[in-house]
Design a protein around this motif. Structure first.
Motif, PDB file in Angstrom:
ATOM      1  N   GLY A   1       0.754  -1.534  -0.097  1.00 23.01           N
ATOM      2  CA  GLY A   1      -0.170   0.169   0.014  1.00 23.01           C
ATOM      3  C   GLY A   1       1.156   0.977   0.185  1.00 23.01           C
ATOM      4  N   LYS A   2       2.747   1.122  -0.277  1.00 26.11           N
ATOM      5  CA  LYS A   2       3.243   2.510  -0.069  1.00 26.11           C
ATOM      6  C   LYS A   2       4.349   2.430  -0.805  1.00 26.11           C
ATOM      7  CE  LYS A   2       2.803   3.097   4.715  1.00 26.11           C
ATOM      8  NZ  LYS A   2       1.956   4.305   4.556  1.00 26.11           N
ATOM      9  N   VAL A   3       3.816   1.285  -2.117  1.00 29.19           N
ATOM     10  CA  VAL A   3       4.807   1.466  -2.853  1.00 29.19           C
ATOM     11  C   VAL A   3       4.451   1.785  -4.336  1.00 29.19           C
ATOM     12  CG1 VAL A   3       5.736  -0.369  -4.999  1.00 29.19           C
ATOM     13  CG2 VAL A   3       6.010  -0.525  -2.203  1.00 29.19           C
ATOM     14  N   ILE A   4       5.352   2.971  -5.182  1.00 28.30           N
ATOM     15  CA  ILE A   4       4.514   3.608  -6.268  1.00 28.30           C
ATOM     16  C   ILE A   4       5.650   3.211  -7.593  1.00 28.30           C
ATOM     17  CG2 ILE A   4       3.533   5.304  -8.083  1.00 28.30           C
ATOM     18  CD1 ILE A   4       3.166   6.927  -4.968  1.00 28.30           C
TER      19      ILE A   4
ATOM     20  N   THR B   1      -3.290   5.623   3.521  1.00 30.61           N
ATOM     21  CA  THR B   1      -3.589   4.276   4.229  1.00 30.61           C
ATOM     22  C   THR B   1      -3.464   3.508   2.751  1.00 30.61           C
ATOM     23  OG1 THR B   1      -5.385   4.957   5.633  1.00 30.61           O
ATOM     24  CG2 THR B   1      -4.943   2.844   4.987  1.00 30.61           C
ATOM     25  N   ASP B   2      -3.846   3.214   1.670  1.00 30.66           N
ATOM     26  CA  ASP B   2      -3.186   2.565   0.576  1.00 30.66           C
ATOM     27  C   ASP B   2      -3.119   3.333  -1.003  1.00 30.66           C
ATOM     28  OD1 ASP B   2      -3.067   0.579  -0.979  1.00 30.66           O
ATOM     29  OD2 ASP B   2      -4.161  -1.042   0.129  1.00 30.66           O
ATOM     30  N   ILE B   3      -2.069   3.578  -1.527  1.00 33.37           N
ATOM     31  CA  ILE B   3      -1.908   4.252  -2.673  1.00 33.37           C
ATOM     32  C   ILE B   3      -2.327   3.147  -3.861  1.00 33.37           C
ATOM     33  CG2 ILE B   3      -0.176   2.943  -2.924  1.00 33.37           C
ATOM     34  CD1 ILE B   3      -0.588   6.535  -3.825  1.00 33.37           C
ATOM     35  N   ARG B   4      -3.056   2.353  -3.605  1.00 36.36           N
ATOM     36  CA  ARG B   4      -3.568   1.616  -4.819  1.00 36.36           C
ATOM     37  C   ARG B   4      -4.948   2.037  -5.094  1.00 36.36           C
ATOM     38  NH1 ARG B   4      -2.078  -4.137  -2.531  1.00 36.36           N
ATOM     39  NH2 ARG B   4      -3.135  -2.594  -0.416  1.00 36.36           N
ATOM     40  N   SER B   5      -5.588   2.741  -4.387  1.00 39.50           N
ATOM     41  CA  SER B   5      -7.031   3.227  -4.157  1.00 39.50           C
ATOM     42  C   SER B   5      -6.798   4.048  -4.553  1.00 39.50           C
ATOM     43  CB  SER B   5      -7.959   3.118  -2.472  1.00 39.50           C
ATOM     44  OG  SER B   5      -7.337   3.537  -1.786  1.00 39.50           O
ATOM     45  N   VAL B   6      -5.962   5.753  -4.076  1.00 41.37           N
ATOM     46  CA  VAL B   6      -5.764   6.572  -4.495  1.00 41.37           C
ATOM     47  C   VAL B   6      -5.039   6.619  -6.353  1.00 41.37           C
ATOM     48  CG1 VAL B   6      -4.332   9.017  -4.903  1.00 41.37           C
ATOM     49  CG2 VAL B   6      -4.486   7.431  -3.149  1.00 41.37           C
ATOM     50  N   LEU B   7      -5.037   5.972  -6.467  1.00 43.31           N
ATOM     51  CA  LEU B   7      -4.311   5.676  -7.768  1.00 43.31           C
ATOM     52  C   LEU B   7      -5.034   4.612  -9.103  1.00 43.31           C
ATOM     53  CD1 LEU B   7      -0.060   3.709  -7.607  1.00 43.31           C
ATOM     54  CD2 LEU B   7      -0.965   6.163  -8.135  1.00 43.31           C
TER      55      LEU B   7
END
Length: 251
Positions: free
Chosen positions: A160-163, A210-216
């Motif tokens: 959740g913290k990897v781009i 909390t989770d970058i995946r939901s942002v992306l």
């Protein structure tokens, strides 16, 4: 003689194998099985990343830090060959400012499908200030269907913290939900793609979703830099309206 026995044995049907089993020396069968096991282990070793933990553990005080994984070719640099000069590697416009600024907020990792003998000298010249913490090359990729893929699940980081940013993100990564596609760079002098991403990436690092995946996922199908500016302006407008509303109520 062993080679001929093994080749013949490989091409026999299961029925034929049962018929000739008694005529094949036991040591020949053992030899074949041992060779096959060694080959399978070598293939598996080539296909899988060199480790299930490609990066060391984060320091306890850095557990909140996001990891920015960057591809190399056509993302940060471009390499081409010409007869009169051989190979040359060029830096993408804005790459120095991009690394300098975002190293303040992110753990930066290079993840390339190129061999380390290419990756290492390029990074050493590209990043003289050592803003890139780790570099991963072909040995850290997963070989599948004839291609080398980045497997972010092996990074030893909170997914959740990897781009992952690449000019070929969705084609080169096994975790599309962590991907941020950028325009592949092929020597365009007026390119600003890296610099355009800085506001969004800084916002992510400081707001700590909390989770970058939901942002992306919320930006799917959209060009992130202009969409981020649009959303930011809309947010500022709503905040301003709320402030004005509270002022009127107080009067």
């Amino acid at each position: 003689m062993f080679c001929y026995i093994i080749v013949d044995f490989l091409y026999l049907s299961s029925f034929d194998r049962r018929l000739c089993h008694v005529s094949v020396p036991v040591n020949a069968i053992d030899f074949y099985l041992d060779i096959r096991r060694q080959i399978e282990e070598q293939i598996q070793g080539f296909a899988e990343p060199i480790s299930d933990k490609l990066l060391p553990d984060l320091h306890p005080l850095e557990q909140h830090v996001f990891t920015l994984v960057l591809d190399l070719n056509e993302t940060l640099v471009y390499s081409d060959w010409k007869r009169d000069r051989g190979w040359r590697t060029f830096k993408r416009p804005g790459v120095d400012a991009f690394l300098e600024h975002l190293a303040k907020f992110y753990e930066i990792v290079i993840y390339s499908d190129q061999l380390s003998m290419y990756v290492d000298p390029v990074i050493e010249r590209l990043d003289s200030e050592q803003r890139i913490r780790y570099r991963l090359s072909r040995g850290a990729t997963k070989y599948q269907d004839g291609k080398h893929y980045r497997d972010l699940s092996k990074l030893n980081r909170n997914p959740g913290k990897v781009i992952y940013i690449s000019g070929h993100a969705l084609e080169s990564c096994l975790q599309p939900e962590n991907c941020l596609q950028i325009h592949p760079w092929k020597l365009e002098a007026d390119d600003t793609a890296l610099l355009d991403l800085i506001p969004f990436l800084e916002f992510v690092a400081t707001r700590q979703p909390t989770d970058i995946r939901s942002v992306l996922a919320s930006y799917e199908g959209k060009d992130i830099p202009p969409e981020f500016i649009k959303r930011s302006l809309e947010h500022q407008r709503r905040v301003q309206e709320q402030r004005q509303g509270r002022s009127l109520w107080r009067r």
